[in-house]
Design an enzyme around this catalytic site. Structure first.
Site, PDB file in Angstrom:
ATOM      1  N   ASP A 477       0.880  -1.157   0.000  1.00 48.67           N
ATOM      2  CA  ASP A 477       0.000   0.000   0.000  1.00 48.67           C
ATOM      3  C   ASP A 477       0.923   1.214   0.000  1.00 48.67           C
ATOM      4  O   ASP A 477       1.518   1.559   1.020  1.00 48.67           O
ATOM      5  CB  ASP A 477      -0.893  -0.027   1.255  1.00 48.67           C
ATOM      6  CG  ASP A 477      -1.742   1.232   1.406  1.00 48.67           C
ATOM      7  OD1 ASP A 477      -1.660   2.122   0.533  1.00 48.67           O
ATOM      8  OD2 ASP A 477      -2.476   1.326   2.417  1.00 48.67           O
ATOM      9  N   ASN A 479       0.016   4.291  -0.733  1.00 51.43           N
ATOM     10  CA  ASN A 479      -0.734   5.534  -0.479  1.00 51.43           C
ATOM     11  C   ASN A 479      -0.441   6.575  -1.564  1.00 51.43           C
ATOM     12  O   ASN A 479      -0.331   7.774  -1.289  1.00 51.43           O
ATOM     13  CB  ASN A 479      -0.385   6.091   0.908  1.00 51.43           C
ATOM     14  CG  ASN A 479      -1.203   5.435   2.007  1.00 51.43           C
ATOM     15  OD1 ASN A 479      -2.438   5.372   1.923  1.00 51.43           O
ATOM     16  ND2 ASN A 479      -0.546   4.913   3.024  1.00 51.43           N
TER      17      ASN A 479
END
Length: 592
Positions: A477, A479
Protein backbone atom coordinates in the site's frame (compact mmCIF):
# COMPACT_ATOMS: atom_id res chain seq x y z
CA UNK A 1 -7.50 -65.31 31.22
CA UNK A 2 -6.14 -61.77 31.58
CA UNK A 3 -8.81 -60.95 34.17
CA UNK A 4 -7.79 -63.97 36.26
CA UNK A 5 -4.11 -62.97 35.97
CA UNK A 6 -4.89 -59.43 37.11
CA UNK A 7 -6.77 -60.72 40.14
CA UNK A 8 -3.89 -63.03 40.98
CA UNK A 9 -1.34 -60.23 40.74
CA UNK A 10 -3.37 -58.11 43.15
CA UNK A 11 -2.99 -60.87 45.78
CA UNK A 12 0.82 -60.78 45.59
CA UNK A 13 2.47 -59.43 48.78
CA UNK A 14 3.62 -55.87 48.27
CA UNK A 15 7.17 -56.72 49.38
CA UNK A 16 7.37 -59.35 46.64
CA UNK A 17 6.59 -56.74 44.00
CA UNK A 18 9.07 -54.41 45.58
CA UNK A 19 11.96 -56.87 45.59
CA UNK A 20 11.48 -58.83 42.42
CA UNK A 21 11.75 -56.89 39.18
CA UNK A 22 11.86 -60.18 37.28
CA UNK A 23 8.38 -61.07 38.55
CA UNK A 24 7.14 -57.63 37.49
CA UNK A 25 8.69 -58.00 34.03
CA UNK A 26 6.96 -61.34 33.47
CA UNK A 27 3.67 -59.84 34.61
CA UNK A 28 4.10 -56.87 32.25
CA UNK A 29 4.83 -59.28 29.41
CA UNK A 30 1.56 -61.13 30.05
CA UNK A 31 -0.35 -57.87 30.39
CA UNK A 32 1.09 -56.33 27.23
CA UNK A 33 -2.26 -56.43 25.51
CA UNK A 34 -3.78 -54.21 28.18
CA UNK A 35 -3.53 -50.44 27.63
CA UNK A 36 -1.66 -48.51 30.32
CA UNK A 37 -2.32 -44.87 31.15
CA UNK A 38 0.46 -42.51 30.11
CA UNK A 39 3.01 -40.80 32.32
CA UNK A 40 4.23 -37.90 30.19
CA UNK A 41 7.80 -36.74 30.78
CA UNK A 42 9.33 -33.61 29.29
CA UNK A 43 13.11 -33.59 29.52
CA UNK A 44 15.35 -31.49 27.30
CA UNK A 45 19.16 -31.25 27.32
CA UNK A 46 20.37 -27.95 28.74
CA UNK A 47 17.27 -27.35 30.87
CA UNK A 48 17.71 -27.81 34.64
CA UNK A 49 14.23 -29.21 35.25
CA UNK A 50 12.05 -31.98 33.87
CA UNK A 51 8.29 -32.46 34.27
CA UNK A 52 6.37 -35.65 35.03
CA UNK A 53 2.61 -35.69 34.49
CA UNK A 54 0.17 -38.53 35.17
CA UNK A 55 -3.32 -39.08 36.56
CA UNK A 56 -3.85 -40.96 39.84
CA UNK A 57 -7.26 -41.62 41.41
CA UNK A 58 -8.83 -38.97 39.19
CA UNK A 59 -6.30 -36.31 40.18
CA UNK A 60 -3.77 -34.89 37.72
CA UNK A 61 -0.24 -34.96 39.10
CA UNK A 62 2.26 -32.45 37.71
CA UNK A 63 5.78 -32.71 39.11
CA UNK A 64 8.67 -30.36 38.38
CA UNK A 65 12.01 -31.94 39.39
CA UNK A 66 15.73 -31.37 38.88
CA UNK A 67 17.24 -33.39 36.07
CA UNK A 68 20.32 -34.17 38.17
CA UNK A 69 18.26 -35.40 41.14
CA UNK A 70 18.31 -39.11 42.04
CA UNK A 71 15.26 -41.08 40.91
CA UNK A 72 14.63 -42.39 44.43
CA UNK A 73 13.68 -38.91 45.67
CA UNK A 74 10.94 -38.58 43.04
CA UNK A 75 9.53 -42.03 43.76
CA UNK A 76 9.52 -41.29 47.49
CA UNK A 77 7.77 -37.99 46.84
CA UNK A 78 5.02 -39.78 44.92
CA UNK A 79 4.62 -42.35 47.70
CA UNK A 80 4.56 -39.66 50.41
CA UNK A 81 2.00 -37.64 48.47
CA UNK A 82 -0.31 -40.66 48.37
CA UNK A 83 0.21 -41.24 52.10
CA UNK A 84 -0.72 -37.63 52.86
CA UNK A 85 -3.90 -38.02 50.87
CA UNK A 86 -4.78 -41.14 52.80
CA UNK A 87 -4.02 -39.34 56.07
CA UNK A 88 -6.42 -36.54 55.18
CA UNK A 89 -9.11 -39.10 54.39
CA UNK A 90 -8.50 -40.75 57.79
CA UNK A 91 -8.92 -37.41 59.64
CA UNK A 92 -12.12 -36.71 57.73
CA UNK A 93 -13.59 -40.06 58.83
CA UNK A 94 -12.61 -39.38 62.46
CA UNK A 95 -14.36 -36.01 62.40
CA UNK A 96 -17.49 -37.66 61.08
CA UNK A 97 -17.38 -40.21 63.90
CA UNK A 98 -16.56 -43.11 61.63
CA UNK A 99 -14.03 -45.77 62.58
CA UNK A 100 -10.80 -44.93 60.69
CA UNK A 101 -9.02 -47.67 58.83
CA UNK A 102 -5.70 -49.05 60.00
CA UNK A 103 -2.63 -47.20 58.78
CA UNK A 104 -1.93 -48.63 55.32
CA UNK A 105 1.47 -49.84 54.22
CA UNK A 106 3.48 -47.31 52.14
CA UNK A 107 2.51 -47.41 48.49
CA UNK A 108 5.02 -49.18 46.28
CA UNK A 109 6.37 -46.78 43.65
CA UNK A 110 8.92 -48.20 41.20
CA UNK A 111 10.24 -47.46 37.72
CA UNK A 112 11.10 -50.29 35.32
CA UNK A 113 12.86 -50.17 31.97
CA UNK A 114 13.45 -53.02 29.55
CA UNK A 115 14.32 -56.08 31.70
CA UNK A 116 14.77 -54.59 35.12
CA UNK A 117 14.05 -52.10 37.84
CA UNK A 118 15.74 -48.72 37.53
CA UNK A 119 18.01 -48.10 40.52
CA UNK A 120 17.07 -45.26 42.89
CA UNK A 121 20.51 -43.72 42.40
CA UNK A 122 20.08 -43.12 38.65
CA UNK A 123 19.61 -39.43 37.79
CA UNK A 124 16.21 -38.31 36.55
CA UNK A 125 17.59 -37.29 33.17
CA UNK A 126 18.66 -40.89 32.52
CA UNK A 127 15.97 -42.75 34.44
CA UNK A 128 12.82 -41.58 32.69
CA UNK A 129 13.25 -43.24 29.30
CA UNK A 130 10.58 -43.52 26.64
CA UNK A 131 8.85 -46.89 27.03
CA UNK A 132 9.66 -47.29 30.73
CA UNK A 133 6.90 -48.41 33.11
CA UNK A 134 6.01 -46.50 36.26
CA UNK A 135 4.33 -48.62 38.95
CA UNK A 136 2.29 -46.77 41.60
CA UNK A 137 0.73 -49.38 43.84
CA UNK A 138 -1.33 -51.58 41.58
CA UNK A 139 -1.47 -48.98 38.81
CA UNK A 140 1.04 -49.02 35.95
CA UNK A 141 1.86 -46.19 33.55
CA UNK A 142 3.64 -46.19 30.23
CA UNK A 143 6.31 -43.47 30.25
CA UNK A 144 6.21 -41.20 27.20
CA UNK A 145 9.37 -39.11 27.09
CA UNK A 146 9.12 -35.97 24.98
CA UNK A 147 5.96 -37.25 23.33
CA UNK A 148 4.18 -35.07 20.76
CA UNK A 149 2.25 -32.54 22.85
CA UNK A 150 -0.03 -29.60 22.16
CA UNK A 151 1.28 -26.80 24.36
CA UNK A 152 -1.54 -24.53 23.21
CA UNK A 153 -4.81 -25.38 21.49
CA UNK A 154 -7.88 -23.21 21.01
CA UNK A 155 -10.73 -22.66 18.59
CA UNK A 156 -11.75 -19.24 17.22
CA UNK A 157 -14.41 -17.44 19.23
CA UNK A 158 -16.54 -16.59 16.20
CA UNK A 159 -17.80 -19.39 13.91
CA UNK A 160 -19.73 -18.61 10.71
CA UNK A 161 -21.44 -21.07 8.40
CA UNK A 162 -19.56 -21.34 5.11
CA UNK A 163 -16.31 -19.93 6.55
CA UNK A 164 -13.25 -22.06 7.41
CA UNK A 165 -12.55 -22.87 11.04
CA UNK A 166 -8.97 -23.67 11.99
CA UNK A 167 -7.60 -24.17 15.50
CA UNK A 168 -4.66 -22.21 16.82
CA UNK A 169 -2.18 -24.95 17.75
CA UNK A 170 1.30 -24.95 19.21
CA UNK A 171 2.97 -28.35 19.05
CA UNK A 172 6.10 -29.62 20.76
CA UNK A 173 7.99 -32.76 19.66
CA UNK A 174 5.62 -33.30 16.74
CA UNK A 175 4.66 -32.36 13.21
CA UNK A 176 1.35 -30.64 12.53
CA UNK A 177 1.19 -32.31 9.12
CA UNK A 178 1.16 -35.72 10.86
CA UNK A 179 -1.51 -34.87 13.45
CA UNK A 180 -5.03 -36.24 13.22
CA UNK A 181 -8.16 -34.12 13.55
CA UNK A 182 -11.80 -35.13 13.88
CA UNK A 183 -14.67 -32.62 14.03
CA UNK A 184 -18.01 -33.12 15.78
CA UNK A 185 -21.28 -31.23 16.00
CA UNK A 186 -23.36 -31.38 19.16
CA UNK A 187 -26.57 -33.37 18.78
CA UNK A 188 -28.89 -30.81 20.35
CA UNK A 189 -28.53 -27.03 20.29
CA UNK A 190 -28.08 -25.36 23.64
CA UNK A 191 -30.33 -22.35 23.95
CA UNK A 192 -30.00 -21.86 27.71
CA UNK A 193 -29.14 -18.42 29.12
CA UNK A 194 -25.90 -19.93 30.48
CA UNK A 195 -24.84 -20.90 26.96
CA UNK A 196 -25.67 -17.44 25.66
CA UNK A 197 -23.45 -16.00 28.38
CA UNK A 198 -20.59 -18.28 27.36
CA UNK A 199 -20.86 -20.68 30.29
CA UNK A 200 -20.11 -24.38 29.68
CA UNK A 201 -23.17 -26.28 28.55
CA UNK A 202 -24.13 -29.85 29.25
CA UNK A 203 -22.75 -32.48 26.92
CA UNK A 204 -25.72 -33.81 24.95
CA UNK A 205 -23.69 -36.04 22.68
CA UNK A 206 -21.77 -35.39 19.48
CA UNK A 207 -21.90 -36.52 15.86
CA UNK A 208 -18.80 -36.69 13.66
CA UNK A 209 -19.00 -34.18 10.81
CA UNK A 210 -15.52 -34.03 9.32
CA UNK A 211 -11.80 -34.59 9.55
CA UNK A 212 -8.71 -32.57 8.74
CA UNK A 213 -7.21 -29.47 10.26
CA UNK A 214 -9.70 -27.10 8.62
CA UNK A 215 -13.47 -27.49 8.82
CA UNK A 216 -16.12 -25.45 7.05
CA UNK A 217 -19.44 -25.51 8.95
CA UNK A 218 -22.60 -25.73 6.86
CA UNK A 219 -25.94 -23.97 7.30
CA UNK A 220 -27.17 -27.14 9.02
CA UNK A 221 -24.64 -26.45 11.79
CA UNK A 222 -26.10 -23.05 12.68
CA UNK A 223 -27.04 -22.98 16.36
CA UNK A 224 -24.79 -25.90 17.27
CA UNK A 225 -21.37 -25.91 18.92
CA UNK A 226 -18.40 -27.71 17.42
CA UNK A 227 -15.91 -30.05 19.05
CA UNK A 228 -12.46 -30.90 17.73
CA UNK A 229 -10.51 -33.98 18.77
CA UNK A 230 -6.79 -33.51 18.07
CA UNK A 231 -4.17 -36.25 18.22
CA UNK A 232 -0.60 -34.89 18.29
CA UNK A 233 1.76 -37.01 16.22
CA UNK A 234 5.29 -37.24 14.91
CA UNK A 235 5.24 -39.88 12.20
CA UNK A 236 3.67 -42.92 13.82
CA UNK A 237 4.37 -41.70 17.36
CA UNK A 238 1.33 -40.23 19.15
CA UNK A 239 0.79 -38.11 22.25
CA UNK A 240 -2.16 -37.35 24.46
CA UNK A 241 -5.40 -36.46 22.69
CA UNK A 242 -6.72 -32.92 23.16
CA UNK A 243 -10.42 -32.06 22.87
CA UNK A 244 -11.61 -28.52 22.15
CA UNK A 245 -15.21 -27.32 22.35
CA UNK A 246 -16.23 -24.02 20.81
CA UNK A 247 -17.31 -21.27 23.20
CA UNK A 248 -20.33 -20.39 21.09
CA UNK A 249 -22.47 -21.94 18.40
CA UNK A 250 -22.08 -21.60 14.65
CA UNK A 251 -23.80 -18.45 13.38
CA UNK A 252 -25.19 -17.54 9.96
CA UNK A 253 -22.71 -15.99 7.55
CA UNK A 254 -23.21 -12.72 5.63
CA UNK A 255 -24.28 -14.37 2.38
CA UNK A 256 -22.43 -13.33 -0.78
CA UNK A 257 -19.11 -11.55 -0.16
CA UNK A 258 -17.17 -9.28 -2.52
CA UNK A 259 -14.51 -11.94 -3.04
CA UNK A 260 -16.77 -14.91 -3.85
CA UNK A 261 -16.84 -14.24 -7.60
CA UNK A 262 -13.08 -13.63 -7.61
CA UNK A 263 -12.50 -17.09 -6.17
CA UNK A 264 -13.91 -18.58 -9.38
CA UNK A 265 -10.64 -17.52 -11.08
CA UNK A 266 -8.42 -19.06 -8.41
CA UNK A 267 -9.96 -22.47 -7.73
CA UNK A 268 -6.66 -24.15 -8.52
CA UNK A 269 -3.11 -23.18 -7.61
CA UNK A 270 -1.00 -21.64 -10.35
CA UNK A 271 1.07 -24.25 -12.18
CA UNK A 272 4.82 -23.87 -12.43
CA UNK A 273 6.47 -21.84 -13.94
CA UNK A 274 3.63 -19.47 -12.96
CA UNK A 275 3.40 -17.97 -9.49
CA UNK A 276 0.33 -16.31 -7.98
CA UNK A 277 1.10 -13.12 -6.05
CA UNK A 278 -1.22 -11.15 -3.79
CA UNK A 279 -1.02 -7.80 -1.99
CA UNK A 280 -3.64 -6.70 0.54
CA UNK A 281 -4.04 -4.10 3.28
CA UNK A 282 -6.36 -5.99 5.67
CA UNK A 283 -7.11 -3.00 8.01
CA UNK A 284 -5.50 -3.38 11.42
CA UNK A 285 -7.82 -3.78 14.38
CA UNK A 286 -5.91 -1.05 16.22
CA UNK A 287 -7.26 1.37 13.60
CA UNK A 288 -10.71 -0.18 12.98
CA UNK A 289 -11.71 0.17 16.64
CA UNK A 290 -10.90 3.86 17.07
CA UNK A 291 -13.69 6.35 17.60
CA UNK A 292 -12.53 8.14 14.44
CA UNK A 293 -13.07 4.98 12.40
CA UNK A 294 -16.48 4.25 13.88
CA UNK A 295 -17.91 7.77 13.61
CA UNK A 296 -16.00 9.52 10.80
CA UNK A 297 -14.18 7.10 8.49
CA UNK A 298 -16.64 4.18 8.42
CA UNK A 299 -19.93 5.38 9.96
CA UNK A 300 -21.84 3.37 7.34
CA UNK A 301 -20.35 0.06 8.50
CA UNK A 302 -22.39 -2.03 10.97
CA UNK A 303 -20.51 -2.03 14.32
CA UNK A 304 -20.41 -5.84 14.49
CA UNK A 305 -18.79 -5.94 11.03
CA UNK A 306 -15.88 -3.86 12.37
CA UNK A 307 -15.25 -6.36 15.18
CA UNK A 308 -12.04 -8.32 14.70
CA UNK A 309 -13.54 -11.79 15.26
CA UNK A 310 -16.09 -11.16 12.52
CA UNK A 311 -13.60 -9.67 10.07
CA UNK A 312 -11.12 -12.49 10.61
CA UNK A 313 -13.69 -15.02 9.38
CA UNK A 314 -13.93 -13.08 6.12
CA UNK A 315 -10.20 -12.43 5.81
CA UNK A 316 -9.25 -16.08 6.30
CA UNK A 317 -11.83 -17.30 3.78
CA UNK A 318 -10.75 -14.66 1.26
CA UNK A 319 -7.04 -15.43 1.58
CA UNK A 320 -7.51 -19.20 1.45
CA UNK A 321 -9.73 -18.99 -1.63
CA UNK A 322 -7.13 -17.19 -3.76
CA UNK A 323 -4.64 -20.10 -3.52
CA UNK A 324 -1.79 -17.61 -3.77
CA UNK A 325 1.87 -18.65 -3.67
CA UNK A 326 3.16 -15.32 -2.30
CA UNK A 327 1.02 -13.10 -0.09
CA UNK A 328 2.08 -9.63 1.07
CA UNK A 329 -0.16 -8.14 3.75
CA UNK A 330 -0.14 -4.71 5.34
CA UNK A 331 -1.71 -3.50 8.61
CA UNK A 332 -1.43 -6.88 10.27
CA UNK A 333 -1.94 -6.85 14.04
CA UNK A 334 0.81 -8.78 15.82
CA UNK A 335 -1.69 -11.11 17.52
CA UNK A 336 -3.61 -11.61 14.29
CA UNK A 337 -0.44 -12.82 12.59
CA UNK A 338 0.54 -15.30 15.31
CA UNK A 339 -2.83 -16.50 16.61
CA UNK A 340 -5.11 -16.45 13.58
CA UNK A 341 -3.60 -15.96 10.12
CA UNK A 342 -0.49 -18.10 10.54
CA UNK A 343 -2.31 -21.16 11.94
CA UNK A 344 -4.90 -20.96 9.15
CA UNK A 345 -2.50 -20.32 6.28
CA UNK A 346 -0.14 -22.98 7.62
CA UNK A 347 -3.01 -25.46 7.20
CA UNK A 348 -3.26 -24.33 3.58
CA UNK A 349 0.45 -24.88 2.96
CA UNK A 350 1.96 -21.44 3.56
CA UNK A 351 4.69 -20.25 5.93
CA UNK A 352 5.01 -16.62 6.92
CA UNK A 353 7.26 -13.94 8.42
CA UNK A 354 6.25 -10.78 10.25
CA UNK A 355 7.85 -7.35 10.67
CA UNK A 356 6.27 -5.12 13.30
CA UNK A 357 6.40 -1.34 12.94
CA UNK A 358 8.45 0.43 15.55
CA UNK A 359 6.22 1.71 18.39
CA UNK A 360 3.16 0.18 16.71
CA UNK A 361 1.12 -2.97 17.25
CA UNK A 362 0.76 -3.73 13.56
CA UNK A 363 3.09 -4.42 10.71
CA UNK A 364 3.83 -6.35 7.54
CA UNK A 365 3.44 -10.05 6.84
CA UNK A 366 4.76 -12.06 3.90
CA UNK A 367 3.61 -15.64 3.30
CA UNK A 368 4.95 -18.12 0.75
CA UNK A 369 3.86 -21.60 -0.34
CA UNK A 370 6.37 -24.01 1.15
CA UNK A 371 5.92 -26.59 -1.60
CA UNK A 372 7.21 -24.01 -4.10
CA UNK A 373 9.53 -21.70 -2.17
CA UNK A 374 12.08 -21.72 0.61
CA UNK A 375 12.99 -18.64 2.63
CA UNK A 376 16.72 -18.00 2.25
CA UNK A 377 17.17 -14.70 4.08
CA UNK A 378 15.45 -11.58 5.41
CA UNK A 379 16.62 -7.99 5.02
CA UNK A 380 13.94 -5.85 6.71
CA UNK A 381 14.63 -2.22 7.56
CA UNK A 382 12.95 0.81 9.05
CA UNK A 383 13.30 3.33 6.23
CA UNK A 384 14.06 6.37 8.40
CA UNK A 385 16.70 4.48 10.37
CA UNK A 386 18.38 3.22 7.20
CA UNK A 387 18.32 6.72 5.71
CA UNK A 388 20.06 8.27 8.71
CA UNK A 389 22.56 5.48 9.43
CA UNK A 390 23.53 3.59 6.28
CA UNK A 391 26.22 4.92 3.97
CA UNK A 392 24.41 3.92 0.76
CA UNK A 393 21.78 6.60 1.53
CA UNK A 394 24.19 9.39 2.45
CA UNK A 395 23.70 11.32 -0.79
CA UNK A 396 19.91 11.32 -0.46
CA UNK A 397 20.17 12.34 3.21
CA UNK A 398 22.47 15.23 2.29
CA UNK A 399 20.03 16.55 -0.31
CA UNK A 400 17.12 16.14 2.11
CA UNK A 401 19.00 18.10 4.76
CA UNK A 402 18.47 21.27 2.72
CA UNK A 403 15.01 21.42 4.31
CA UNK A 404 15.28 20.60 8.01
CA UNK A 405 11.50 20.51 8.52
CA UNK A 406 10.98 17.84 5.84
CA UNK A 407 14.04 15.93 7.04
CA UNK A 408 12.70 15.84 10.60
CA UNK A 409 9.24 14.74 9.49
CA UNK A 410 10.73 11.96 7.32
CA UNK A 411 13.01 10.67 10.08
CA UNK A 412 10.11 10.55 12.55
CA UNK A 413 8.21 8.00 10.48
CA UNK A 414 8.25 4.34 11.53
CA UNK A 415 7.57 3.08 8.00
CA UNK A 416 9.20 -0.30 7.39
CA UNK A 417 10.26 -2.33 4.38
CA UNK A 418 10.01 -6.10 4.61
CA UNK A 419 12.42 -7.92 2.30
CA UNK A 420 12.44 -11.69 1.83
CA UNK A 421 14.74 -13.58 -0.53
CA UNK A 422 13.02 -16.79 -1.63
CA UNK A 423 14.33 -19.75 -3.59
CA UNK A 424 12.18 -21.41 -6.24
CA UNK A 425 12.25 -25.11 -5.33
CA UNK A 426 11.38 -26.28 -8.85
CA UNK A 427 14.43 -24.59 -10.32
CA UNK A 428 17.24 -23.27 -8.19
CA UNK A 429 16.72 -19.57 -8.73
CA UNK A 430 15.93 -16.74 -6.37
CA UNK A 431 13.34 -13.98 -6.18
CA UNK A 432 13.37 -10.89 -3.97
CA UNK A 433 9.94 -10.15 -2.48
CA UNK A 434 9.46 -6.70 -0.93
CA UNK A 435 6.46 -5.48 1.06
CA UNK A 436 5.81 -2.00 2.44
CA UNK A 437 3.16 0.46 3.60
CA UNK A 438 4.21 4.05 2.92
CA UNK A 439 3.33 7.19 4.90
CA UNK A 440 -0.43 7.72 4.92
CA UNK A 441 -0.94 11.51 5.00
CA UNK A 442 -2.71 12.96 1.91
CA UNK A 443 -0.14 15.76 1.79
CA UNK A 444 2.83 13.47 2.38
CA UNK A 445 3.85 12.91 -1.24
CA UNK A 446 7.34 14.35 -0.62
CA UNK A 447 7.91 12.02 2.36
CA UNK A 448 6.73 9.03 0.34
CA UNK A 449 9.11 9.92 -2.50
CA UNK A 450 12.07 9.89 -0.10
CA UNK A 451 10.82 6.64 1.46
CA UNK A 452 10.57 4.92 -1.92
CA UNK A 453 14.02 6.23 -2.88
CA UNK A 454 15.46 4.58 0.25
CA UNK A 455 13.51 1.38 -0.42
CA UNK A 456 14.74 1.03 -4.01
CA UNK A 457 18.37 1.71 -3.03
CA UNK A 458 18.16 -0.92 -0.28
CA UNK A 459 16.54 -3.50 -2.58
CA UNK A 460 19.20 -2.94 -5.24
CA UNK A 461 21.89 -3.46 -2.61
CA UNK A 462 20.28 -6.66 -1.27
CA UNK A 463 19.91 -8.20 -4.71
CA UNK A 464 23.46 -7.28 -5.70
CA UNK A 465 24.99 -8.67 -2.49
CA UNK A 466 22.74 -11.64 -1.70
CA UNK A 467 20.89 -12.73 -4.83
CA UNK A 468 22.57 -11.46 -8.00
CA UNK A 469 20.20 -11.53 -10.96
CA UNK A 470 17.10 -12.26 -8.84
CA UNK A 471 13.94 -10.53 -10.08
CA UNK A 472 12.13 -8.08 -7.79
CA UNK A 473 8.47 -8.31 -6.79
CA UNK A 474 7.52 -5.12 -4.94
CA UNK A 475 4.11 -5.11 -3.23
CA UNK A 476 2.29 -2.83 -0.88
CA UNK A 477 0.00 0.00 0.00
CA UNK A 478 1.98 2.96 -1.30
CA UNK A 479 -0.73 5.53 -0.48
CA UNK A 480 0.06 6.93 -3.92
CA UNK A 481 -2.28 7.40 -6.87
CA UNK A 482 -1.07 6.78 -10.46
CA UNK A 483 -0.12 10.44 -11.12
CA UNK A 484 2.01 10.60 -7.98
CA UNK A 485 5.75 10.97 -7.82
CA UNK A 486 6.09 7.48 -6.29
CA UNK A 487 4.29 5.85 -9.20
CA UNK A 488 6.43 7.83 -11.68
CA UNK A 489 9.65 6.84 -9.87
CA UNK A 490 8.71 3.17 -10.12
CA UNK A 491 7.28 3.14 -13.64
CA UNK A 492 9.68 5.62 -15.29
CA UNK A 493 12.76 5.20 -13.04
CA UNK A 494 13.06 8.92 -12.34
CA UNK A 495 11.25 11.91 -10.85
CA UNK A 496 12.27 15.40 -11.87
CA UNK A 497 12.60 18.27 -9.43
CA UNK A 498 9.57 19.97 -11.00
CA UNK A 499 7.17 17.26 -9.82
CA UNK A 500 4.38 18.70 -7.67
CA UNK A 501 4.86 16.11 -4.92
CA UNK A 502 8.10 17.74 -3.79
CA UNK A 503 5.91 20.59 -2.46
CA UNK A 504 2.94 18.45 -1.43
CA UNK A 505 2.95 19.73 2.18
CA UNK A 506 3.50 23.40 1.35
CA UNK A 507 6.47 25.68 0.58
CA UNK A 508 7.92 25.41 4.10
CA UNK A 509 8.57 21.70 3.54
CA UNK A 510 9.46 21.86 -0.15
CA UNK A 511 12.62 20.09 -1.21
CA UNK A 512 12.95 19.84 -4.95
CA UNK A 513 15.43 17.34 -6.30
CA UNK A 514 15.88 14.87 -9.11
CA UNK A 515 15.43 11.32 -7.84
CA UNK A 516 16.60 8.30 -9.83
CA UNK A 517 15.63 4.68 -9.32
CA UNK A 518 18.25 1.96 -8.97
CA UNK A 519 16.08 -0.23 -11.23
CA UNK A 520 14.99 0.09 -14.85
CA UNK A 521 11.29 1.02 -15.21
CA UNK A 522 9.06 -1.43 -13.35
CA UNK A 523 5.63 -2.64 -14.44
CA UNK A 524 2.45 -2.41 -12.38
CA UNK A 525 1.30 -6.01 -12.81
CA UNK A 526 -2.36 -5.22 -12.07
CA UNK A 527 -2.36 -2.01 -14.08
CA UNK A 528 -4.07 1.08 -12.69
CA UNK A 529 -7.48 0.09 -11.31
CA UNK A 530 -10.03 2.83 -10.75
CA UNK A 531 -9.62 2.21 -7.03
CA UNK A 532 -8.15 -0.23 -4.54
CA UNK A 533 -9.38 1.80 -1.56
CA UNK A 534 -13.03 2.80 -1.32
CA UNK A 535 -14.32 4.62 1.77
CA UNK A 536 -17.05 7.20 2.28
CA UNK A 537 -14.82 10.20 1.67
CA UNK A 538 -12.30 8.86 -0.83
CA UNK A 539 -11.70 6.29 -3.51
CA UNK A 540 -8.53 5.76 -5.51
CA UNK A 541 -5.76 3.37 -6.52
CA UNK A 542 -3.22 3.11 -3.69
CA UNK A 543 -2.06 -0.52 -3.84
CA UNK A 544 0.33 -2.11 -6.34
CA UNK A 545 2.35 -5.14 -7.34
CA UNK A 546 5.40 -4.01 -9.32
CA UNK A 547 7.60 -6.42 -11.26
CA UNK A 548 10.61 -6.32 -13.57
CA UNK A 549 9.18 -6.99 -17.05
CA UNK A 550 12.46 -8.39 -18.35
CA UNK A 551 12.31 -11.16 -15.72
CA UNK A 552 8.59 -11.87 -15.37
CA UNK A 553 5.46 -11.38 -17.39
CA UNK A 554 1.84 -11.07 -16.33
CA UNK A 555 -0.21 -14.13 -17.17
CA UNK A 556 -3.50 -13.29 -15.45
CA UNK A 557 -4.93 -10.48 -13.33
CA UNK A 558 -7.81 -11.52 -11.11
CA UNK A 559 -10.68 -9.06 -11.79
CA UNK A 560 -11.56 -6.72 -8.95
CA UNK A 561 -15.10 -6.74 -7.52
CA UNK A 562 -17.65 -4.85 -9.58
CA UNK A 563 -18.61 -1.34 -8.51
CA UNK A 564 -22.04 -2.68 -7.58
CA UNK A 565 -20.48 -5.27 -5.27
CA UNK A 566 -18.22 -2.69 -3.65
CA UNK A 567 -21.08 -0.22 -3.03
CA UNK A 568 -23.80 -2.70 -2.00
CA UNK A 569 -23.37 -1.48 1.58
CA UNK A 570 -22.31 2.04 0.51
CA UNK A 571 -18.54 1.63 0.90
CA UNK A 572 -15.80 -0.44 2.49
CA UNK A 573 -15.45 -2.11 4.94
CA UNK A 574 -18.86 -3.75 5.18
CA UNK A 575 -20.59 -6.91 6.34
CA UNK A 576 -19.46 -8.47 3.04
CA UNK A 577 -15.91 -7.10 2.90
CA UNK A 578 -13.42 -7.04 5.82
CA UNK A 579 -11.18 -4.11 4.86
CA UNK A 580 -11.30 -0.63 3.35
CA UNK A 581 -8.84 -1.89 0.70
CA UNK A 582 -9.28 -4.44 -2.08
CA UNK A 583 -6.80 -7.25 -2.60
CA UNK A 584 -4.69 -7.34 -5.76
CA UNK A 585 -3.98 -10.79 -7.21
CA UNK A 586 -2.12 -11.75 -10.37
CA UNK A 587 -0.41 -14.77 -11.91
CA UNK A 588 3.16 -14.11 -13.02
CA UNK A 589 5.31 -16.29 -15.24
CA UNK A 590 9.08 -16.49 -15.08
CA UNK A 591 10.69 -15.52 -18.35
CA UNK A 592 12.83 -18.34 -19.85
Amino acid sequence: MLNHLTAALQLFPRRLLSSSSRTFTRACSLLRGRRMEPAVVRCLPGEPKLTICFCLDGSNKHMLRDQDEALGKVLSRISNSIAKGQGKAKKTKKKKGQQPCETPEPTVVKLYFEDGEVADTVLNSEAWQDGAVLQVGDVKYSVQRNAPTFTNAELPVSLLAGFPVCPNLELEFGNLQDCEFTWYKENTPNTSPEAAAGAPAEDGGWTEVGCGRVHVPSNQDIGFRLKLRCTPKDGERSGQVKELISVGAVEAGPGVCTFDNRHAYTIKEAEWPSVRVMSYNILADVYAQTELSKTVLYPYCAPYALQLDYRLNLIKKELAGYNADIICLQEVDKGVFSDSLSPTLDAFGLDGVFREKDKQHEGLATYYRRSKFKLLSRHDIMLSEALSCEAIHSELLERLSVNSALKEKTLQRSTTLQVSVLEDLHKERKVCVANTHLYFHPKGGNVRLVQMGVALKHLSHVIREVAPGAPLILCGDFNSIPNSGVFQLLSEAEVLQQHADWSSSGPEESCRMELLSDFPPLLSACGQPAYTNYVGGFHGCLDYIFIQPDSMQVEQVIPLPSHQEVTTYEALPSVAHPSDHIALICDLRWNP
